[in-house]
Enzyme design. Sequence first.
Site, mmCIF file in Angstrom:
data_model
loop_
_atom_site.group_PDB
_atom_site.id
_atom_site.type_symbol
_atom_site.label_atom_id
_atom_site.label_comp_id
_atom_site.label_asym_id
_atom_site.label_seq_id
_atom_site.Cartn_x
_atom_site.Cartn_y
_atom_site.Cartn_z
ATOM 1 N N GLY A 10 0.844 -1.184 0.000
ATOM 2 C CA GLY A 10 0.000 0.000 0.000
ATOM 3 C C GLY A 10 0.877 1.231 0.000
ATOM 4 N N GLY A 11 0.279 2.359 -0.305
ATOM 5 C CA GLY A 11 1.023 3.604 -0.348
ATOM 6 C C GLY A 11 1.416 4.087 1.037
ATOM 7 N N SER A 12 2.230 5.106 1.052
ATOM 8 C CA SER A 12 2.648 5.739 2.294
ATOM 9 C C SER A 12 1.416 6.175 3.091
ATOM 10 C CB SER A 12 3.516 6.952 1.956
ATOM 11 O OG SER A 12 3.898 7.631 3.119
ATOM 12 N N SER A 13 1.457 5.935 4.389
ATOM 13 C CA SER A 13 0.404 6.354 5.325
ATOM 14 C C SER A 13 -0.930 5.654 5.090
ATOM 15 C CB SER A 13 0.221 7.888 5.305
ATOM 16 O OG SER A 13 1.433 8.518 5.674
ATOM 17 N N GLY A 15 -1.633 2.673 6.291
ATOM 18 C CA GLY A 15 -1.976 1.893 7.479
ATOM 19 C C GLY A 15 -1.339 0.521 7.547
ATOM 20 N N LYS A 16 -0.409 0.220 6.660
ATOM 21 C CA LYS A 16 0.220 -1.106 6.625
ATOM 22 C C LYS A 16 0.925 -1.464 7.931
ATOM 23 C CE LYS A 16 2.910 -0.084 3.296
ATOM 24 N NZ LYS A 16 2.584 1.353 3.315
ATOM 25 N N ASP A 37 10.349 0.476 5.109
ATOM 26 C CA ASP A 37 10.841 1.656 5.826
ATOM 27 C C ASP A 37 12.068 1.312 6.669
ATOM 28 O OD1 ASP A 37 8.850 3.218 4.719
ATOM 29 O OD2 ASP A 37 7.618 3.285 6.529
#
Length: 182
Positions: A10-13, A15-16, A37
């Site tokens: 999923g994209g940044s922010s 909730g992964k 990250d």
Amino acid sequence: MTPQVIVLNGGSSSGKSGIVRCLQAVLPEPWLAFAIDTFVDQLPASLRDSLAGIGIAPDGEVSVGAEFRRLEAAWRAGVASTARAGARVLVDDVFLGGAGSQDRWRTALDGLDVLWVGVHCASATAAARELTRGDRPPGMAEKQATLVHQGVTYDLEVDTTHTEALDCARTIARTVTGPDGR
């Protein structure tokens, strides 16, 4: 099939990371977490804001170079080796290359049972989370919200726009353990 690896994209922010922490709490067996990250944080300073490494523009655009790709391939191979050695593994990644990124993971995880999970979040919601976090340039979450899903195929998709990480984790856990939780 009980997966040995769960890959969340999923994209940044989106909730992964929160979902991964919740999965570690709700799944009956221990699962190790590996996040892109954390990999980026482990890179030497010489590969940050570098053409060979990773660059993040003020508008949130991310670019990666040849040395980043080489080290990322080694990291993926290490994650796969951990699963092959008997650990259950959660991967928190951002497929900047869409289907190409998934293909690189498929190659590394060949022969392992993998559950592919798409983590969606409305771009406006992800952008608001990004501002709250304060550790990402504005625009990154919005740019990545749909880009990371282009051409990617999933076994399961969750959306964190209006659903808490714990509820998403429980949905994923039911897919892994079955409705009876075993």
